[in-house]
Design a protein around this motif. Structure first.
Motif, PDB file in Angstrom:
ATOM      1  N   PRO A 386      73.327  -5.479  23.090  1.00 53.86           N
ATOM      2  CA  PRO A 386      73.116  -6.927  23.143  1.00 53.86           C
ATOM      3  C   PRO A 386      74.259  -7.645  23.841  1.00 53.86           C
ATOM      4  CG  PRO A 386      73.790  -6.262  20.947  1.00 53.86           C
ATOM      5  CD  PRO A 386      73.550  -5.002  21.712  1.00 53.86           C
ATOM      6  N   LEU A 387      73.980  -8.872  24.245  1.00 48.03           N
ATOM      7  CA  LEU A 387      74.978  -9.782  24.817  1.00 48.03           C
ATOM      8  C   LEU A 387      75.316 -10.843  23.784  1.00 48.03           C
ATOM      9  CD1 LEU A 387      76.448 -11.488  27.115  1.00 48.03           C
ATOM     10  CD2 LEU A 387      74.195 -12.485  27.545  1.00 48.03           C
ATOM     11  N   TYR A 388      76.632 -11.134  23.662  1.00 50.40           N
ATOM     12  CA  TYR A 388      77.027 -12.236  22.793  1.00 50.40           C
ATOM     13  C   TYR A 388      78.365 -12.796  23.255  1.00 50.40           C
ATOM     14  CZ  TYR A 388      78.242 -15.053  18.746  1.00 50.40           C
ATOM     15  OH  TYR A 388      78.592 -16.101  17.933  1.00 50.40           O
ATOM     16  N   VAL A 389      78.360 -14.039  23.705  1.00 50.46           N
ATOM     17  CA  VAL A 389      79.577 -14.782  24.039  1.00 50.46           C
ATOM     18  C   VAL A 389      79.549 -16.045  23.189  1.00 50.46           C
ATOM     19  CG1 VAL A 389      80.883 -15.964  25.846  1.00 50.46           C
ATOM     20  CG2 VAL A 389      79.592 -13.885  26.395  1.00 50.46           C
ATOM     21  N   PRO A 390      80.566 -16.299  22.372  1.00 50.64           N
ATOM     22  CA  PRO A 390      80.532 -17.452  21.461  1.00 50.64           C
ATOM     23  C   PRO A 390      80.268 -18.774  22.188  1.00 50.64           C
ATOM     24  CG  PRO A 390      82.366 -16.017  20.918  1.00 50.64           C
ATOM     25  CD  PRO A 390      81.791 -15.496  22.203  1.00 50.64           C
ATOM     26  N   LYS A 391      79.480 -19.615  21.570  1.00 53.52           N
ATOM     27  CA  LYS A 391      79.171 -20.915  22.163  1.00 53.52           C
ATOM     28  C   LYS A 391      80.422 -21.765  22.359  1.00 53.52           C
ATOM     29  CE  LYS A 391      75.927 -21.987  19.129  1.00 53.52           C
ATOM     30  NZ  LYS A 391      74.849 -22.765  18.466  1.00 53.52           N
ATOM     31  N   GLU A 392      81.447 -21.525  21.551  1.00 50.77           N
ATOM     32  CA  GLU A 392      82.671 -22.320  21.629  1.00 50.77           C
ATOM     33  C   GLU A 392      83.612 -21.845  22.729  1.00 50.77           C
ATOM     34  OE1 GLU A 392      81.659 -20.608  18.938  1.00 50.77           O
ATOM     35  OE2 GLU A 392      80.615 -22.269  17.940  1.00 50.77           O
ATOM     36  N   SER A 393      83.285 -20.757  23.416  1.00 49.50           N
ATOM     37  CA  SER A 393      84.174 -20.200  24.437  1.00 49.50           C
ATOM     38  C   SER A 393      84.315 -21.142  25.625  1.00 49.50           C
ATOM     39  CB  SER A 393      83.639 -18.857  24.926  1.00 49.50           C
ATOM     40  OG  SER A 393      82.422 -19.030  25.629  1.00 49.50           O
ATOM     41  N   LYS A 394      85.423 -20.989  26.362  1.00 47.22           N
ATOM     42  CA  LYS A 394      85.669 -21.819  27.550  1.00 47.22           C
ATOM     43  C   LYS A 394      84.554 -21.634  28.586  1.00 47.22           C
ATOM     44  CE  LYS A 394      88.840 -22.529  31.428  1.00 47.22           C
ATOM     45  NZ  LYS A 394      90.086 -22.083  32.094  1.00 47.22           N
ATOM     46  N   LEU A 395      84.093 -20.400  28.749  1.00 43.00           N
ATOM     47  CA  LEU A 395      83.054 -20.127  29.748  1.00 43.00           C
ATOM     48  C   LEU A 395      81.778 -20.893  29.427  1.00 43.00           C
ATOM     49  CD1 LEU A 395      81.994 -18.500  32.183  1.00 43.00           C
ATOM     50  CD2 LEU A 395      81.387 -16.681  30.574  1.00 43.00           C
ATOM     51  N   VAL A 396      81.310 -20.774  28.204  1.00 43.89           N
ATOM     52  CA  VAL A 396      80.064 -21.440  27.820  1.00 43.89           C
ATOM     53  C   VAL A 396      80.213 -22.955  27.890  1.00 43.89           C
ATOM     54  CG1 VAL A 396      78.438 -21.841  25.931  1.00 43.89           C
ATOM     55  CG2 VAL A 396      79.263 -19.516  26.408  1.00 43.89           C
ATOM     56  N   GLN A 397      81.322 -23.483  27.380  1.00 42.20           N
ATOM     57  CA  GLN A 397      81.532 -24.928  27.380  1.00 42.20           C
ATOM     58  C   GLN A 397      81.615 -25.485  28.802  1.00 42.20           C
ATOM     59  OE1 GLN A 397      81.722 -27.147  24.631  1.00 42.20           O
ATOM     60  NE2 GLN A 397      80.820 -25.336  23.643  1.00 42.20           N
ATOM     61  N   THR A 398      82.306 -24.768  29.692  1.00 41.48           N
ATOM     62  CA  THR A 398      82.435 -25.232  31.082  1.00 41.48           C
ATOM     63  C   THR A 398      81.090 -25.256  31.790  1.00 41.48           C
ATOM     64  OG1 THR A 398      84.703 -24.383  31.248  1.00 41.48           O
ATOM     65  CG2 THR A 398      83.525 -24.774  33.320  1.00 41.48           C
ATOM     66  N   LEU A 399      80.338 -24.167  31.683  1.00 44.74           N
ATOM     67  CA  LEU A 399      79.056 -24.086  32.380  1.00 44.74           C
ATOM     68  C   LEU A 399      78.033 -25.072  31.816  1.00 44.74           C
ATOM     69  CD1 LEU A 399      78.711 -20.220  32.906  1.00 44.74           C
ATOM     70  CD2 LEU A 399      79.467 -21.954  34.547  1.00 44.74           C
ATOM     71  N   MET A 400      78.049 -25.265  30.524  1.00 43.48           N
ATOM     72  CA  MET A 400      77.126 -26.228  29.922  1.00 43.48           C
ATOM     73  C   MET A 400      77.426 -27.642  30.421  1.00 43.48           C
ATOM     74  SD  MET A 400      74.699 -24.957  28.143  1.00 43.48           S
ATOM     75  CE  MET A 400      74.174 -26.538  27.475  1.00 43.48           C
ATOM     76  N   LYS A 401      78.703 -27.995  30.518  1.00 41.47           N
ATOM     77  CA  LYS A 401      79.053 -29.346  30.998  1.00 41.47           C
ATOM     78  C   LYS A 401      78.658 -29.523  32.464  1.00 41.47           C
ATOM     79  CE  LYS A 401      82.682 -32.832  30.943  1.00 41.47           C
ATOM     80  NZ  LYS A 401      82.290 -33.407  32.238  1.00 41.47           N
ATOM     81  N   VAL A 402      78.863 -28.480  33.268  1.00 38.53           N
ATOM     82  CA  VAL A 402      78.452 -28.548  34.671  1.00 38.53           C
ATOM     83  C   VAL A 402      76.951 -28.809  34.773  1.00 38.53           C
ATOM     84  CG1 VAL A 402      78.144 -27.185  36.775  1.00 38.53           C
ATOM     85  CG2 VAL A 402      80.326 -27.119  35.550  1.00 38.53           C
ATOM     86  N   TYR A 403      76.181 -28.072  33.991  1.00 39.85           N
ATOM     87  CA  TYR A 403      74.730 -28.248  34.015  1.00 39.85           C
ATOM     88  C   TYR A 403      74.329 -29.648  33.541  1.00 39.85           C
ATOM     89  CZ  TYR A 403      69.910 -28.033  32.464  1.00 39.85           C
ATOM     90  OH  TYR A 403      68.594 -28.323  32.253  1.00 39.85           O
TER      91      TYR A 403
END
Length: 472
Positions: A386-403
């Protein structure tokens, strides 16, 4: 006479094409011919590779003549991009390599001539799938993936053309067998250092931070002479059709009627109808193979059929067989895509999408024990963790804001998926794009396509994402 329903290049063959071959073989057998299933001796994949190689050389030779006629060199603007690619590649192929390709075709011709000495007639599917309508735009899932990759490439090019200098090393990593075993990415990970972060442009926005584990396997048991089934489908799709032309056809149709299952009556055969969807969404589909097996179980006394007819039924979560299996990423999905029965063997294909925190080994052990009751043995085929990267991570937060900044969709949340993308093969990697909400979804369907305006918007989003992750 000989027959085969296997694709010469190892790709799935449409059930309608398989059924047509079996019907023709049965007709010949009923009319006094000896008919048997065979293996074609040629290497179809190698032939395809050598065909393209020869085509590339011949294209280069053709444009040498065109250049002589024009009195100038040809450019990419003189032809379609695919032709240009063939031309440029052909100019770098040696005469020895070209000669070897010709020799491979000579060898294949000899192999087929030898085969036809034993089998004057060999039946095969004419095509791997039914012909498309003339107004359909045929774009494969692999080509859609390439389009998304192109979006990311051009997004980076736009930043570089603007004079920006990256602060991190950027790599575009291209897999070569995304729909099957992911061997290319596995080899890359063996040889290269892990990435610090990344995203895979697949399949849709906003972002997927968790993907269920993917277990594909076979359930294998004894064969029978009571009836035969030839329902071999792709593992990762719910089958929308299932054909039957065996004994007790009248009783089987009565059982289908009793259950209220829809089917087409062709006189000497039937086609049970369902609704095909991707295996990750199996509960949203209607599995035609399961419906036919439920009806067959009403007619025939055969233990492997009891697994479907008396236990599994149409439950695409596997709850009837394994109990409820679920966590924050959702419930298990359990797709039975194929059911093959011959006098020698029974073989089922299964595709499990396992919630991210569930112990896969314990689940497989439980499944193995449960199917033994029906004379079946579990056999592993492939597994993707499985894939799991925490929602609070810098990667997820940065990409979500860009979108969110690009689309104004402030209600969007990171998603969980039962699908499988290349993101799960890398450290700290998520699936990001490239399909925008509201864009018609043609993935894994006959008429796959992607609107140009959506491609342009996706490229804009990727440019900003790359700028924030790698240029600042």
């Amino acid at each position: 006479m000989g027959f085969t329903t296997e694709s010469p290049v190892g790709t799935p063959v449409d059930p309608e094409a398989v059924a047509a071959v079996h019907q023709a073989a049965t007709f010949l057998e009923q009319n006094g011919f000896e008919v048997e299933e065979i293996e074609v001796p040629t290497d179809g994949r190698a032939l395809i590779d050598s065909y393209y190689l020869m085509n590339e050389v011949e294209t280069a030779a053709m444009f040498d003549q065109v250049e002589a006629s024009l009195g100038r060199a040809v450019t990419v603007d003189d032809m379609e991009p695919l032709t240009w690619a063939l031309y440029r590649t052909g100019r770098h192929i040696s005469a020895a390599t070209y000669s070897n390709a010709l020799a491979a075709w000579d060898q294949a011709g000899y192999q087929m001539a030898t085969l036809h000495e034993a089998y004057p007639l060999v039946l095969t599917p004419t095509t791997a799938m039914t012909a498309p309508r003339i107004d359909q735009t045929m774009v494969s899932e692999a080509q859609l993936d390439q389009m998304r990759d192109i979006d990311a490439l051009f997004a980076l090019k736009a930043l570089l053309d603007a004079g920006m200098v990256p602060t991190k090393r950027i790599r575009f990593i291209f897999g070569t067998d995304e729909e099957i075993l992911w061997r290319g990415i596995a080899k890359y990970n063996e040889k290269e250092a892990p990435i610090d972060m990344g995203f895979s442009p697949d399949p849709e926005f906003p972002l997927t931070y968790a993907e269920k584990g993917l277990q594909q396997a076979y359930l294998i048991g004894p064969g029978t002479d009571l009836f035969a089934l030839h329902m071999d489908n792709a593992m990762n799709a719910v089958p929308g059709k299932a054909d039957y032309d065996g004994p007790k056809l009248t009783e089987v149709k009565a059982a289908l009627d009793q259950h209220g299952f829809e089917y087409e009556d062709h006189g000497t055969s039937i086609t049970v109808l369902g609704k095909s969807v991707h295996a990750m969404n199996a509960p949203q589909g209607v599995n035609a193979v399961l419906r036919l097996c439920i009806a067959l179980d009403d007619v025939f006394d055969f233990a492997p059929l009891d697994l479907i007819g008396k236990c599994f039924l149409e439950d695409a979560t596997g709850q009837n067989l394994l109990g409820k299996v679920a966590d924050e990423s959702g419930q298990l999905t359990f797709n039975i895509s194929s059911f093959e029965v011959s006098p020698k063997e029974t073989r089922l294909q299964i595709d499990l999408r396992i919630p991210v925190t569930i112990d896969r080994e314990q689940l497989v052990a439980q499944l193995s024990k449960r199917v033994q009751k029906y004379g079946l043995t579990y056999k592993h085929f492939d597994y993707l963790a499985p894939l799991y990267v925490p929602k609070e991570s810098k990667l997820v937060q940065t990409l979500m804001k860009v979108y969110q900044d690009a689309t104004g969709d402030l209600k969007a949340e990171p998603q969980i998926s039962g699908g499988a993308t290349f993101a799960r093969t890398m450290h700290n990697c998520v699936a990001f794009g490239g399909m925008l909400p509201g864009v018609p979804d043609y993935m894994h369907q006959a008429n796959e396509q992607w609107p140009l305006d959506s491609m342009a918007k996706t490229m804009e989003i990727y440019a900003v994402a790359l700028k924030q992750l790698c240029f600042e």
